[in-house]
Design a protein around this motif. Structure first.
Motif, PDB file in Angstrom:
ATOM      1  N   TYR A  15       0.826  -1.196   0.000  1.00 45.74           N
ATOM      2  CA  TYR A  15       0.000   0.000   0.000  1.00 45.74           C
ATOM      3  C   TYR A  15       0.863   1.250   0.000  1.00 45.74           C
ATOM      4  O   TYR A  15       1.794   1.363   0.796  1.00 45.74           O
TER       5      TYR A  15
ATOM      6  N   ILE B 119       1.260   5.113   0.969  1.00 46.59           N
ATOM      7  CA  ILE B 119       0.695   5.976   2.012  1.00 46.59           C
ATOM      8  C   ILE B 119       1.541   7.246   2.119  1.00 46.59           C
ATOM      9  O   ILE B 119       2.771   7.200   2.049  1.00 46.59           O
TER      10      ILE B 119
ATOM     11  N   LYS C 278       0.065  10.561   6.790  1.00 39.75           N
ATOM     12  CA  LYS C 278      -0.696   9.381   7.225  1.00 39.75           C
ATOM     13  C   LYS C 278       0.236   8.338   7.836  1.00 39.75           C
ATOM     14  O   LYS C 278      -0.123   7.660   8.804  1.00 39.75           O
TER      15      LYS C 278
ATOM     16  N   GLU D  79      -6.104   1.509   8.328  1.00 38.75           N
ATOM     17  CA  GLU D  79      -7.297   1.293   7.521  1.00 38.75           C
ATOM     18  C   GLU D  79      -6.902   1.535   6.066  1.00 38.75           C
ATOM     19  O   GLU D  79      -6.132   2.445   5.772  1.00 38.75           O
ATOM     20  N   GLU D  80      -7.458   0.747   5.192  1.00 38.53           N
ATOM     21  CA  GLU D  80      -7.129   0.884   3.777  1.00 38.53           C
ATOM     22  C   GLU D  80      -7.429   2.286   3.250  1.00 38.53           C
ATOM     23  O   GLU D  80      -6.757   2.773   2.339  1.00 38.53           O
ATOM     24  N   SER D  81      -8.388   2.964   3.834  1.00 41.77           N
ATOM     25  CA  SER D  81      -8.755   4.314   3.395  1.00 41.77           C
ATOM     26  C   SER D  81      -7.623   5.328   3.630  1.00 41.77           C
ATOM     27  O   SER D  81      -7.656   6.423   3.061  1.00 41.77           O
ATOM     28  N   MET D  82      -6.623   4.967   4.431  1.00 41.27           N
ATOM     29  CA  MET D  82      -5.478   5.843   4.679  1.00 41.27           C
ATOM     30  C   MET D  82      -4.521   5.864   3.483  1.00 41.27           C
ATOM     31  O   MET D  82      -3.665   6.734   3.395  1.00 41.27           O
ATOM     32  N   THR D  83      -4.657   4.901   2.594  1.00 36.22           N
ATOM     33  CA  THR D  83      -3.694   4.721   1.510  1.00 36.22           C
ATOM     34  C   THR D  83      -4.188   5.375   0.225  1.00 36.22           C
ATOM     35  O   THR D  83      -5.369   5.662   0.064  1.00 36.22           O
ATOM     36  N   THR D  84      -3.251   5.594  -0.692  1.00 36.61           N
ATOM     37  CA  THR D  84      -3.590   6.230  -1.964  1.00 36.61           C
ATOM     38  C   THR D  84      -3.560   5.266  -3.135  1.00 36.61           C
ATOM     39  O   THR D  84      -4.131   5.557  -4.185  1.00 36.61           O
ATOM     40  N   ASP D  85      -2.892   4.134  -2.995  1.00 40.86           N
ATOM     41  CA  ASP D  85      -2.824   3.138  -4.064  1.00 40.86           C
ATOM     42  C   ASP D  85      -2.366   1.822  -3.445  1.00 40.86           C
ATOM     43  O   ASP D  85      -1.867   1.799  -2.314  1.00 40.86           O
ATOM     44  N   SER D  86      -2.523   0.750  -4.199  1.00 37.27           N
ATOM     45  CA  SER D  86      -2.095  -0.549  -3.689  1.00 37.27           C
ATOM     46  C   SER D  86      -1.904  -1.529  -4.835  1.00 37.27           C
ATOM     47  O   SER D  86      -2.375  -1.307  -5.953  1.00 37.27           O
TER      48      SER D  86
END
Length: 178
Positions: free
Chosen positions: A8, A10, A14, A26-33
């Motif tokens: 991920y 980030i 964050k 939380e996955e919502s903290m990330t910008t891409d994966s």
């Protein structure tokens, strides 16, 4: 379901927030994966064959970073100094990561790998003979079957795209092995 890694991207702010409380991820903290389901060990094996000798010792960090936040099980047992009690409660909340400078360095190595040369080194028998997970590699080239050259190519492309984006954005990469 097989062994996989989720990586991920980030941002720094964050990441700093997460470093204070790794359990808050939380996955919502990330910008891409990018997700590597069953193919990352094969990708890594071929990368170790294709990168310049001066970089061989570093390339494994694309999937296995040396740094982490939170307490790992290794840290936990080291802190006990031999006094382990089965009743001790421990939750491994360590998150492996690559800082932006390391992402940039590894991206430079990945960007120098010629894709056609990389793919030409795919050898299902060699992967199986060397015990490369999942030891079910084959040469059948269909998109509906995993553990073949197409699966390796997909992983290689995803890895390069994510590292390139994170290097350009100067962001961290978090790694979750499962």
């Amino acid at each position: 379901m097989g062994q996989g890694i989720g990586i991920y991207e980030i941002s720094e702010d964050k990441f700093e927030q997460l470093a204070k409380n790794p359990a808050s991820f939380e996955e919502s903290m990330t910008t891409d994966s990018a997700f590597f389901e069953g193919n990352f060990e094969g990708v890594l094996f071929i990368l170790q064959k294709v990168v310049d000798n001066q970089y061989k010792e570093y390339i494994s960090e694309v999937f296995y970073p040396n740094e982490h936040i939170g307490e790992s099980i290794i840290d936990f047992f080291a802190s006990l100094e031999g006094e382990y009690d089965d009743s001790l409660d421990f939750e491994d909340n360590a998150i492996s990561y690559l800082p932006p400078k390391r992402v940039y360095f590894l991206n430079e190595i990945l960007s120098e790998v010629n894709k056609q040369t990389f793919l030409s080194l795919y050898d299902a028998q060699e992967l199986n003979d060397n015990g490369i997970y999942p030891e079910m590699w084959h040469n059948e080239e269909t998109k509906h079957k995993a553990y073949n050259r197409l699966h390796i190519e997909e992983g290689f492309d995803s890895l390069r795209q994510l590292f390139n984006k994170a290097a350009n954005n100067k962001t961290y990469l978090l790694h979750f092995l499962g």
